[in-house]
Design a protein around this motif. Sequence first.
Motif, PDB file in Angstrom:
ATOM      1  N   ASP A   1       0.753  -0.777   0.258  1.00 15.30           N
ATOM      2  CA  ASP A   1      -0.315   0.166   0.126  1.00 15.30           C
ATOM      3  C   ASP A   1       0.700   1.497   0.069  1.00 15.30           C
ATOM      4  OD1 ASP A   1      -1.447   2.930   0.787  1.00 15.30           O
ATOM      5  OD2 ASP A   1      -2.800   1.376   2.208  1.00 15.30           O
ATOM      6  N   PRO A   2       0.793   1.967  -1.073  1.00 15.78           N
ATOM      7  CA  PRO A   2       1.582   3.258  -1.195  1.00 15.78           C
ATOM      8  C   PRO A   2       1.497   4.158   0.068  1.00 15.78           C
ATOM      9  CG  PRO A   2       0.135   3.116  -2.801  1.00 15.78           C
ATOM     10  CD  PRO A   2       0.309   1.863  -2.192  1.00 15.78           C
ATOM     11  N   GLU A   3       0.649   4.715   0.168  1.00 14.34           N
ATOM     12  CA  GLU A   3       0.322   5.021   1.741  1.00 14.34           C
ATOM     13  C   GLU A   3       0.979   4.627   2.779  1.00 14.34           C
ATOM     14  OE1 GLU A   3      -4.381   5.444   2.553  1.00 14.34           O
ATOM     15  OE2 GLU A   3      -4.537   6.206   0.544  1.00 14.34           O
ATOM     16  N   LEU A   4       1.401   3.654   2.738  1.00 16.89           N
ATOM     17  CA  LEU A   4       2.325   3.342   4.359  1.00 16.89           C
ATOM     18  C   LEU A   4       3.218   3.312   4.191  1.00 16.89           C
ATOM     19  CD1 LEU A   4      -0.102  -0.141   4.742  1.00 16.89           C
ATOM     20  CD2 LEU A   4       0.238   2.520   5.987  1.00 16.89           C
ATOM     21  N   VAL A   5       4.444   3.991   2.780  1.00 15.13           N
ATOM     22  CA  VAL A   5       5.409   4.448   2.984  1.00 15.13           C
ATOM     23  C   VAL A   5       5.689   5.919   4.201  1.00 15.13           C
ATOM     24  CG1 VAL A   5       7.470   5.028   1.994  1.00 15.13           C
ATOM     25  CG2 VAL A   5       6.007   3.982   0.894  1.00 15.13           C
ATOM     26  N   THR A   6       6.488   5.981   4.814  1.00 14.83           N
ATOM     27  CA  THR A   6       6.763   7.155   5.691  1.00 14.83           C
ATOM     28  C   THR A   6       6.923   7.764   5.434  1.00 14.83           C
ATOM     29  OG1 THR A   6       8.945   5.916   6.669  1.00 14.83           O
ATOM     30  CG2 THR A   6       7.237   5.080   7.440  1.00 14.83           C
ATOM     31  N   VAL A   7       7.072   9.172   5.835  1.00 16.64           N
ATOM     32  CA  VAL A   7       7.673  10.123   4.795  1.00 16.64           C
ATOM     33  C   VAL A   7       8.696  10.314   5.383  1.00 16.64           C
ATOM     34  CG1 VAL A   7       7.462  13.059   5.992  1.00 16.64           C
ATOM     35  CG2 VAL A   7       5.534  11.800   5.870  1.00 16.64           C
ATOM     36  N   LYS A   8      10.262   9.853   6.197  1.00 16.97           N
ATOM     37  CA  LYS A   8      11.118  10.080   6.349  1.00 16.97           C
ATOM     38  C   LYS A   8      11.283   8.571   5.064  1.00 16.97           C
ATOM     39  CE  LYS A   8      15.315   8.666   8.969  1.00 16.97           C
ATOM     40  NZ  LYS A   8      16.152   8.756  10.588  1.00 16.97           N
ATOM     41  N   GLY A   9      10.842   7.831   4.669  1.00 16.85           N
ATOM     42  CA  GLY A   9      10.997   6.685   3.808  1.00 16.85           C
ATOM     43  C   GLY A   9      10.518   8.063   2.045  1.00 16.85           C
ATOM     44  N   VAL A  10      10.169   8.407   2.487  1.00 19.29           N
ATOM     45  CA  VAL A  10       9.422   8.988   0.508  1.00 19.29           C
ATOM     46  C   VAL A  10      11.082  10.243   0.410  1.00 19.29           C
ATOM     47  CG1 VAL A  10       8.294  10.627  -0.318  1.00 19.29           C
ATOM     48  CG2 VAL A  10       7.187   8.939   0.807  1.00 19.29           C
ATOM     49  N   ASN A  11      11.317  10.959   1.762  1.00 21.14           N
ATOM     50  CA  ASN A  11      12.457  12.358   1.540  1.00 21.14           C
ATOM     51  C   ASN A  11      13.648  10.477   1.363  1.00 21.14           C
ATOM     52  OD1 ASN A  11      10.925  13.860   2.623  1.00 21.14           O
ATOM     53  ND2 ASN A  11      10.702  13.804   4.691  1.00 21.14           N
ATOM     54  N   ALA A  12      13.525   9.891   1.807  1.00 16.31           N
ATOM     55  CA  ALA A  12      14.702   9.436   1.055  1.00 16.31           C
ATOM     56  C   ALA A  12      15.096   9.058   0.039  1.00 16.31           C
ATOM     57  CB  ALA A  12      15.375   8.508   2.227  1.00 16.31           C
ATOM     58  N   LEU A  13      13.647   8.892  -0.451  1.00 12.96           N
ATOM     59  CA  LEU A  13      13.808   7.623  -2.073  1.00 12.96           C
ATOM     60  C   LEU A  13      13.961   9.220  -2.773  1.00 12.96           C
ATOM     61  CD1 LEU A  13      10.204   5.589  -1.743  1.00 12.96           C
ATOM     62  CD2 LEU A  13      12.955   5.016  -2.215  1.00 12.96           C
ATOM     63  N   ARG A  14      13.690  10.069  -2.212  1.00 15.58           N
ATOM     64  CA  ARG A  14      13.616  11.393  -3.117  1.00 15.58           C
ATOM     65  C   ARG A  14      14.893  12.260  -3.355  1.00 15.58           C
ATOM     66  NH1 ARG A  14       7.372  14.109  -2.509  1.00 15.58           N
ATOM     67  NH2 ARG A  14       6.432  12.592  -2.896  1.00 15.58           N
ATOM     68  N   ALA A  15      16.281  11.971  -2.030  1.00 19.24           N
ATOM     69  CA  ALA A  15      16.694  12.958  -2.012  1.00 19.24           C
ATOM     70  C   ALA A  15      18.557  12.189  -2.985  1.00 19.24           C
ATOM     71  CB  ALA A  15      17.320  12.774  -0.329  1.00 19.24           C
ATOM     72  N   ALA A  16      17.622  10.664  -2.726  1.00 10.76           N
ATOM     73  CA  ALA A  16      18.755   9.824  -3.188  1.00 10.76           C
ATOM     74  C   ALA A  16      18.898  10.762  -4.888  1.00 10.76           C
ATOM     75  CB  ALA A  16      18.630   8.570  -3.420  1.00 10.76           C
TER      76      ALA A  16
ATOM     77  N   TYR B   1       6.269   8.091  -5.904  1.00  8.52           N
ATOM     78  CA  TYR B   1       6.199   8.623  -5.492  1.00  8.52           C
ATOM     79  C   TYR B   1       8.464   9.450  -6.087  1.00  8.52           C
ATOM     80  CZ  TYR B   1       4.273   7.655  -1.239  1.00  8.52           C
ATOM     81  OH  TYR B   1       2.805   7.166  -0.463  1.00  8.52           O
ATOM     82  N   VAL B   2       8.171   8.523  -7.117  1.00  9.62           N
ATOM     83  CA  VAL B   2       9.685   9.371  -7.468  1.00  9.62           C
ATOM     84  C   VAL B   2       9.699   9.393  -9.242  1.00  9.62           C
ATOM     85  CG1 VAL B   2      11.369   9.197  -5.624  1.00  9.62           C
ATOM     86  CG2 VAL B   2      11.104   7.255  -7.620  1.00  9.62           C
ATOM     87  N   PRO B   3      10.006   9.776 -10.337  1.00 11.85           N
ATOM     88  CA  PRO B   3       9.656   9.656 -11.972  1.00 11.85           C
ATOM     89  C   PRO B   3      10.061   7.942 -12.351  1.00 11.85           C
ATOM     90  CG  PRO B   3      11.285  11.749 -11.434  1.00 11.85           C
ATOM     91  CD  PRO B   3      10.500  10.704 -10.092  1.00 11.85           C
ATOM     92  N   GLU B   4       9.874   7.240 -13.123  1.00 13.43           N
ATOM     93  CA  GLU B   4      10.628   6.165 -13.195  1.00 13.43           C
ATOM     94  C   GLU B   4      11.782   6.710 -14.004  1.00 13.43           C
ATOM     95  OE1 GLU B   4       8.844   2.943 -16.352  1.00 13.43           O
ATOM     96  OE2 GLU B   4       7.552   4.655 -16.244  1.00 13.43           O
ATOM     97  N   ASP B   5      12.431   7.309 -14.123  1.00 14.23           N
ATOM     98  CA  ASP B   5      13.985   7.505 -14.984  1.00 14.23           C
ATOM     99  C   ASP B   5      15.115   7.936 -13.978  1.00 14.23           C
ATOM    100  OD1 ASP B   5      13.182  10.633 -13.770  1.00 14.23           O
ATOM    101  OD2 ASP B   5      12.979  10.958 -16.320  1.00 14.23           O
ATOM    102  N   LYS B   6      14.092   7.754 -12.658  1.00 15.76           N
ATOM    103  CA  LYS B   6      15.249   7.724 -11.133  1.00 15.76           C
ATOM    104  C   LYS B   6      15.425   6.203 -11.081  1.00 15.76           C
ATOM    105  CE  LYS B   6      16.250  10.288  -6.841  1.00 15.76           C
ATOM    106  NZ  LYS B   6      15.490  11.244  -6.338  1.00 15.76           N
ATOM    107  N   VAL B   7      14.525   5.480 -11.391  1.00 16.51           N
ATOM    108  CA  VAL B   7      14.289   3.915 -11.247  1.00 16.51           C
ATOM    109  C   VAL B   7      15.448   3.146 -12.353  1.00 16.51           C
ATOM    110  CG1 VAL B   7      13.577   2.566 -10.414  1.00 16.51           C
ATOM    111  CG2 VAL B   7      11.604   4.260 -10.040  1.00 16.51           C
ATOM    112  N   VAL B   8      16.050   2.161 -11.350  1.00 15.86           N
ATOM    113  CA  VAL B   8      17.200   1.392 -12.373  1.00 15.86           C
ATOM    114  C   VAL B   8      16.539   0.277 -11.075  1.00 15.86           C
ATOM    115  CG1 VAL B   8      19.332   0.320 -12.358  1.00 15.86           C
ATOM    116  CG2 VAL B   8      18.884   3.459 -12.166  1.00 15.86           C
TER     117      VAL B   8
END
Length: 253
Positions: A18-33, A62-69
């Motif tokens: 469930d994407p709503e269960l990703v923590t705020v810290k998790g989202v921030n970490a995904l976007r910061a990398a 939470y992140v664009p597809e071109d950032k995912v490997v």
Amino acid sequence: MGSSLSSKLVGVGVGPGDPELVTVKGVNALRAAALVVVPVMAAPDGTDGGERGRAESTVLHYVPEDKVVRVVFALNERSDRQRREAAWDAAGQRVAALLREHGSVAFATIGDPNVYSTFTYLAQTIAELVPGVEVETVPGITAMQDLAARSGAVLTEGTEPLTLVPVTAGAAVLKDALAGPGTVVAYKFGRLAHEVAAALRETGRTEDAVWGSALGLPEESIQGAAELGDAPLPYLSTLIAPARRESGRGGKL
């Protein structure tokens, strides 16, 4: 271009689906990398099997597809240890190269990166390949927590112990745990559902037990353990067998 002295690998738990269960810290970490690596099941020939996994589907909210490997892991390999470890080594080499080039990489894993996660093996390999790399983890919601919330099953009360068993270790391990005290949670039991049902019956733990799969997804299934039959279930099915509770509120404090 990143260097080994400034490289950072972050294992991010993205929950059970469930994407709503990703923590705020998790989202921030995904976007910061700089990049987000997601594990992909290997095809029989060891290449990308093409299937979009649960971690990848969650990350794309939470992140664009071109950032995912996508990086291949032999996630479905249980019998050939040599093939499995070769896949881990290849994945480690791939992620190490990404770290050297980009400096920061997040690795998305379902559930929590410190609970039966592929990230554990990856981090060990990366530490050897990229000297000085900084490794961090961001905790995630586990399947047992999500199933408890969705089913109303209480995981623990008072002084009750909680035992978590991966049924990939065999149904006998689960039966031993069910014979003991407290709540028992079984992970990855889908292929041995009939043996799990038998263990529950033999230990008298069927009545209050509940199982679920695809939690938070359109194909979600949550049922009482009495409904377990002989047919195999999805591999990532989760079972909760609550502790035997005969006393009133607070009786085990």
